[in-house]
Structure formats: structure tokens, C-alpha cells
Design a protein around this motif. Structure first.
Motif, short mmCIF file in Angstrom:
data_model
loop_
_atom_site.label_atom_id
_atom_site.label_comp_id
_atom_site.label_asym_id
_atom_site.label_seq_id
_atom_site.Cartn_x
_atom_site.Cartn_y
_atom_site.Cartn_z
N PRO A 1 -91.36 -110.39 36.17
CA PRO A 1 -92.71 -110.06 36.68
C PRO A 1 -93.73 -111.16 36.47
O PRO A 1 -94.49 -111.50 37.38
CB PRO A 1 -93.07 -108.79 35.90
CG PRO A 1 -91.75 -108.18 35.54
CD PRO A 1 -90.83 -109.33 35.29
N TRP A 2 -93.77 -111.73 35.26
CA TRP A 2 -94.76 -112.78 35.02
C TRP A 2 -94.45 -114.05 35.80
O TRP A 2 -95.34 -114.83 36.14
CB TRP A 2 -94.86 -113.08 33.52
CG TRP A 2 -93.59 -113.48 32.84
CD1 TRP A 2 -92.71 -112.67 32.18
CD2 TRP A 2 -93.03 -114.80 32.77
NE1 TRP A 2 -91.64 -113.38 31.70
CE2 TRP A 2 -91.82 -114.70 32.03
CE3 TRP A 2 -93.42 -116.05 33.24
CZ2 TRP A 2 -91.01 -115.80 31.77
CZ3 TRP A 2 -92.61 -117.15 32.97
CH2 TRP A 2 -91.43 -117.02 32.25
N ARG B 1 -93.32 -113.98 38.85
CA ARG B 1 -93.85 -113.72 40.19
C ARG B 1 -95.35 -114.01 40.24
O ARG B 1 -95.86 -114.50 41.25
CB ARG B 1 -93.58 -112.27 40.59
CG ARG B 1 -92.10 -111.96 40.75
CD ARG B 1 -91.89 -110.58 41.36
NE ARG B 1 -90.47 -110.30 41.58
CZ ARG B 1 -90.02 -109.30 42.31
NH1 ARG B 1 -90.90 -108.46 42.88
NH2 ARG B 1 -88.74 -109.11 42.48
N VAL B 2 -96.03 -113.72 39.14
CA VAL B 2 -97.47 -114.03 39.08
C VAL B 2 -97.68 -115.54 39.19
O VAL B 2 -98.60 -116.01 39.89
CB VAL B 2 -98.07 -113.50 37.76
CG1 VAL B 2 -99.53 -113.95 37.62
CG2 VAL B 2 -97.99 -111.97 37.72
N VAL C 1 -97.19 -116.57 42.82
CA VAL C 1 -98.36 -116.21 43.64
C VAL C 1 -99.50 -117.20 43.39
O VAL C 1 -100.18 -117.65 44.32
CB VAL C 1 -98.82 -114.77 43.33
CG1 VAL C 1 -100.15 -114.47 44.01
CG2 VAL C 1 -97.76 -113.77 43.81
N GLY C 2 -99.72 -117.56 42.12
CA GLY C 2 -100.75 -118.55 41.80
C GLY C 2 -100.45 -119.90 42.43
O GLY C 2 -101.35 -120.58 42.96
#
Length: 459
Positions: free
Chosen positions: A323-324, A326-327, A330-331
């Protein structure tokens, strides 16, 4: 089969629609300045000239000559020839075909990746497509750029466990375009070993890797090893590759992936932490490649596109699994969008395909040269006349029905056409091996079209 395809489309209507919009967005970003913003360089001119040879029903045995002195496979020309043929010899079709191949590679990844990551696959596609190495390669057809799309397709089919023969064939196509893709073979061998495939599968992999080299293999058989003998002779005279620790290549790789030195090192650490199992082994397999580039002299940028593609692919797989991660992706996507649309200006070009084509068209309308004449062509594109063969002018004249000879045939020419794009160049006193082959000459016609001086010589 048709019913199965229709059912697949119905089940995945949303993701396919979103994927199509994503790919259209990417193509719009790549072509912000339009086709006329793409510079017609000597390499692209060379490719067009070779395609005109195929149009004349000549067999092209060898691909573009590499800096190591050995040619790549001509498979690149034959794969792109249908685009030129269908477009009725419009040279811009080469650029369009290259863009479509880049989109196809990302599209295949999207279709295969949807089962695992769903809509988030679109983020991975956008990050890849907006990375500097991919964005630049998409609009620059050529063996030194196009190979990364075949490499990416090979990595995709390998990652999603399609038949190893298919991955090997795609890898073979990438290497046949440019040997800088060879570092991907380590991943292919790892997948064969870890899944304990049979020796038969290994044999099929070898066939897939070698198949795209068939024209050169046939040439070597016919000429009894001419290329290998020439390469070994040249290598023995030029010496060996001097190795020394340098970070120039690694710096260029960091620039190509769009992160810079510090962020690239940080990202490599993060990817190493996020990766597990199979993806971590893929990451380990890249280490020998990075060490090789660290102890080698500086390479041209297109030699580093392959390793940039592999690193980006592995990083996306590792970060998409947490999950992190994926962040972070996105950034990174937001940064790439800002960089592509806000910070970077729309590209412009002073030498586009349409400009050179229009110059030739205008000259043809003057009816100074007959189509049955045997024509030699030279060009001065700048102060550097190391490539005076005028490959692009040769292409445009040939596809319009003119009998433009190859350079080695210039002694047989009736007419010599000189295209001078450098206004300050003293063409009146200039000569080269190419012009000398034509023989003694006298000026019979001179004109200027769109800043290009065109001089006609007769014997």
C-alpha cells in the motif's frame, strides 16, 4: 474465438475503456508539439533510405551499424516497412508506427496486469509512459530507441508467466534491434531455472532469441563469416575496453528514469526494502548490469535505455505490491505529469520530415531532373559533413519515382544533386569521397527552396 473475445470485452469494459483513455492521454503528451516537432536526424534518414531499398525489392541483409563495429539485425526495417507501405511512403508513418508500438506494449501490460492490480495498473502504465526514457523513445523511431518496447513486452510476458518461448522471442527482437537489451536475458534464465523448466524449453528459448538474427546469420553463411572476421580484425587493432570506476553511466540512468542521483539511490533502497521473493530476485539480477556500467566508459544515452526500462519495470512491480508503495507511485506520477505538462516546453524542430519532403516536392515541380536519369545525391546538413550521403533526400526522391543510386554506384550517375542546408558552407570548393566518385562536374542549375540551396551538376 470471437465469442470469447466479445465476452472478455464485456466483462472488462470499464478497465478497457479507462486503458484506452490512458493510452490516448500518453500519445497526446508525447506528441505535444505535433509531428513537425520531431527532428529528422541522420539516423532516421538512414532508416528511411534502407526502407526505400526494400521498396525497390532489394534485400537488406544488415541493420544499422553499432558503435562496436558490428551491425544490428535488419529485422527492424522489415517490421516497420508495412507502415511505410500502407501510408503510401509517408515518412511520418515511421513515427506513428513507433508510437503505436509503445502504446501496444503498455496496453498489453494493462490487460495482463488488471487481474492482479485492477485499476491501479493504469498508474503503473502512466508512470512508465511519462518517464523520460520512454517519453523520448516513443517519438524517436530507430533501433537504438525502439528496442525498449520489445524489451518491455518481453518483461511483461515473462512476469505474467506467458510461454517462455514468447518472452524469449520478444527478448530476441529487442537484442536484434540493439544489444543493450541483452541484460534482460538474465531474467529469462532465472525464470527458466527457478521454475525447473525442461531442456526442451531451454532449446525453444534459444530458438526464440536467435530467430530475429536470421538475416545476419544467412549473410554470414553466404559470405563465409565476413562480419565476424571483420569485427575480430577491427577489435584486435583497436585494443580492449578499458575499465575504470566511474559513475557517469549511473548518473545518466538516473536522469533517464526521471529521478536524479540522490532520489534514484533512495528509490533503489526503497524498492529493495519493498521487494520480496520473485521480484527481489529480479532486482538482484540487475546488480551485475549496474556494476558493468559503473566500471565502463561513458556510453551513449540509447545504450542505457534498456537497463533504465528494466529498473523501472522492477520498481513498479515491487511498489505496486504494498500500500505505501502505491502511494509513492502516485506521488511519482504527479511529479511526472507536472514535469511533462508544466515544466517542459512543447518541442520544436527546424528540420522536420514534412519540411524536407516539401523541399523535394518543390524541386520536383521545377522539372529540372528527369525520372530516368541516374542520380547521385549529397547533402550538407551543417558544418560537419561526416555524413554527406543525404539518406533522407534519397528516400523522398526514390518514393516519388526517381532513380537515385546507392553511394557505391555514384560513378554511374548522370546527375549529381547537392542539398546545402548550412547557409555559410562553401559548397563551391567542397568535395568528398561521394562527389569524387561522380567525377568531374559542372553546375547546370541552382535554386534555393525554404532555406535549402539545391545545386545540380552534370558531367
Amino acid at each position: 474465438m470471437l465469442l470469447s473475445f466479445t465476452s472478455f470485452v464485456k466483462r472488462n469494459r470499464l478497465i478497457l475503456c479507462s486503458l484506452s483513455i490512458t493510452l490516448l492521454f500518453l500519445s497526446a503528451v508525447w506528441l505535444r508539439g505535433g509531428l513537425d516537432s520531431i527532428f529528422l536526424d541522420t539516423d532516421l534518414g538512414r532508416d528511411l533510405s534502407e526502407l526505400s531499398n526494400i521498396q525497390r525489392h532489394h534485400v537488406v541483409w544488415l541493420g544499422p551499424r553499432l558503435s562496436v563495429g558490428f551491425p544490428s539485425s535488419p529485422i527492424y526495417y522489415y517490421l516497420f516497412f508495412p507502415a511505410i507501405l500502407i501510408s503510401h511512403w509517408n515518412a511520418n508513418a515511421l513515427i506513428i508506427a513507433n508510437i503505436l508500438l509503445a502504446l501496444f506494449a503498455l496496453g498489453v501490460y494493462g490487460v495482463l496486469g488488471k487481474k492482479k492490480w485492477g485499476m491501479f495498473t493504469l498508474v503503473a502504465i502512466l508512470v512508465t509512459g511519462l518517464a523520460p526514457f520512454w517519453r523520448s523513445s516513443a517519438i524517436h523511431p530507430g533501433n537504438g530507441f525502439t528496442y525498449i518496447f520489445w524489451l518491455f513486452l518481453s518483461l511483461t510476458t515473462l512476469w505474467f508467466e506467458l510461454p517462455l518461448f514468447l518472452s524469449a522471442l520478444l527478448m530476441g527482437l529487442a537484442i536484434a534491434h540493439h544489444p543493450a537489451a541483452i541484460f534482460g536475458v538474465l531474467l529469462l534464465l532465472y525464470e527458466w531455472w527457478i521454475y525447473k523448466h525442461s531442456l526442451k524449453t531451454f532449446g525453444l528459448m534459444l530458438i526464440g532469441l536467435i530467430l530475429p538474427w536470421f538475416p545476419i546469420i544467412a549473410f554470414e553463411v553466404i559470405t563465409k563469416g565476413f562480419l565476424v572476421r571483420s569485427f575480430l580484425d577491427s577489435f584486435s587493432h583497436n585494443g580492449t575496453l578499458a575499465l575504470h570506476v566511474s559513475f557517469i553511466n549511473l548518473h545518466q540512468i538516473a536522469t533517464l528514469v526521471g529521478l536524479g542521483n540522490i532520489l534514484s539511490v533512495l528509490m533503489l533502497v526503497i524498492v529493495g526494502y519493498a521487494s520480496k521473493g520473485r521480484v527481489r530476485m529480479w532486482l538482484y539480477s540487475v546488480v551485475p548490469s549496474l556494476i558493468f556500467f559503473m566500471v565502463s566508459p561513458a556510453f551513449p544515452l540509447h545504450y542505457l535505455l534498456g537497463i533504465s526500462c528494466i529498473l523501472t519495470f522492477i520498481a513498479i512491480q515491487a511498489l505496486s505490491d504494498v500500500p505505501w508503495g502505491r502511494v509513492i507511485l502516485v506521488g511519482l506520477l504527479i511529479c511526472f505529469i507536472f514535469q511533462s505538462l508544466i515544466l517542459s516546453k512543447a518541442p520544436t524542430s527546424t528540420r522536420s520530415i514534412s519540411k524536407i519532403n516539401n523541399v523535394v516536392d518543390t524541386f520536383i515541380k521545377s522539372e529540372k531532373v528527369q525520372t530516368n536519369n541516374k542520380i547521385a545525391v549529397v547533402a550538407i546538413l551543417g558544418r560537419d559533413t561526416s555524413v554527406p550521403q543525404a539518406d533522407d533526400y534519397r528516400y523522398f526522391l526514390r518514393v516519388k519515382g526517381y532513380n537515385v543510386l546507392d553511394v557505391v554506384e555514384y560513378a554511374q550517375a548522370d546527375t549529381l544533386l547537392m542539398f546545402v542546408e548550412e547557409p555559410r558552407f562553401a559548397w563551391q570548393t567542397w568535395s568528398s569521397w561521394e562527389t569524387d566518385q561522380f567525377g568531374s562536374r559542372k553546375i547546370t542549375y541552382k535554386t534555393v527552396i525554404d532555406g535549402v540551396t539545391i545545386v545540380e551538376f552534370k558531367k
